[in-house]
Write an enzyme that holds these catalytic residues in place. Sequence first.
Site, mmCIF file in Angstrom:
data_model
loop_
_atom_site.group_PDB
_atom_site.id
_atom_site.type_symbol
_atom_site.label_atom_id
_atom_site.label_comp_id
_atom_site.label_asym_id
_atom_site.label_seq_id
_atom_site.Cartn_x
_atom_site.Cartn_y
_atom_site.Cartn_z
ATOM 1 N N HIS A 54 -34.979 45.465 -32.236
ATOM 2 C CA HIS A 54 -34.359 46.643 -31.620
ATOM 3 C C HIS A 54 -33.177 47.176 -32.453
ATOM 4 C CE1 HIS A 54 -36.822 46.349 -28.091
ATOM 5 N NE2 HIS A 54 -36.373 45.158 -27.764
HETATM 6 O O1 RIB Z 1 -33.713 47.421 -25.116
HETATM 7 C C1 RIB Z 1 -33.155 46.775 -26.212
HETATM 8 C C2 RIB Z 1 -31.653 46.907 -26.209
HETATM 9 O O2 RIB Z 1 -31.131 46.228 -25.064
HETATM 10 C C3 RIB Z 1 -30.987 46.271 -27.391
HETATM 11 O O3 RIB Z 1 -29.849 47.027 -27.754
HETATM 12 C C4 RIB Z 1 -30.570 44.926 -26.882
HETATM 13 O O4 RIB Z 1 -29.489 44.389 -27.602
HETATM 14 C C5 RIB Z 1 -30.220 45.229 -25.459
HETATM 15 O O5 RIB Z 1 -28.917 45.696 -25.388
#
Ligand code: RIB
Length: 322
Positions: A254
């Site tokens: 992510h």
């Molecule tokens: O959906 C993924 C996000 O949610 C990322 O930023 C992870 O670190 C959580 O914060």
Amino acid sequence: MTLSHTSVSKHKIIFDTDPGIDDAMALLLALVSPEIEVVGVTTVFGNSHVEATTRNALNLLELAGRPDIPVAKGADRPMVLPRGRTGEFVHGEDAMGNIGWTVVHNPDRRPLDVSAAQFIAETIMAQPGEVTIVAVGPLTNVALALQLEPRIAQAARNVVIMGGSVATPGNVSPLAEANIHNDPHAAAAVFGAGWDLTMAGLDVTMAVRMDEAFFGALRRSENRLAQFIARIVRFYQRFHRERYGYPDGGVDTHDPSAIAYLIDPTLFRAERWSIVVPLDGPAMGATIADRRGFFWTTPKVNCLMQVDAARFLDMFRARLTT
Ligand code: RIB
Ligand code: CA
């Protein structure tokens, strides 16, 4: 304006974050990348409460040998919604993979006296056209900064967020991604501000899978930041196996995607759509991309839609292991 790989000068970034295992990967990638200068880290609730994410930010900078980078503590709750569940079930009790981070390791290190929102507003206004916000947690601090100083919408160089999705199902509800869902009112303000905004959403972040072979290479390298990533990721790997059935120790990529976009935008294919965020109901926190031009007055967002996963992973591995 979107980024062109050849013409971009070094990106001065404020990294707004809720560290978080993938936040840690993203920050370390930024710190080893010559294209990026981290001018400050601002913290927000999300993967844990803000005291823990701030402690983790301070410890990560210490670990990376960058205690000179200032940290400003931010919001501990959404702008309008009541406090919700934080993400320890994904990131561990310490939000760092249960490695036992309970204190700030360097007792001389503490956050600045200004709030994250103040830091964002003042830093951008001090250098108009220079500073990019990279936000990889709930967008509360960024929206509060816009409230404090609306002129940052013109004065920021770019904004790159990890959050949302155009065509991929949500990861915390059928339609919503966690960072947007955690504070949809903030997200709506950020999408509506009219600045140069890029969204690295689930369409690309779930299309890049780091797996055990990848982490094995980090573990075997002599780079202690790579070894640290390989250590903290265990808990995250277990979550992805149990929640999504990913084989081979695979995890989604992510937050590093937002940094990868700044390093090399040619890794991605983007489309420009207006984004609307529902504030309640079953679609709360979704990022509805208007692909037929109905919301013609709503600002367009540069949405990352496809990614060259192999080239991205090679770039990440090379930067962290050499
Ligand atoms: O959906 C993924 C996000 O949610 C990322 O930023 C992870 O670190 C959580 O914060
Ligand atoms: Ca995050």
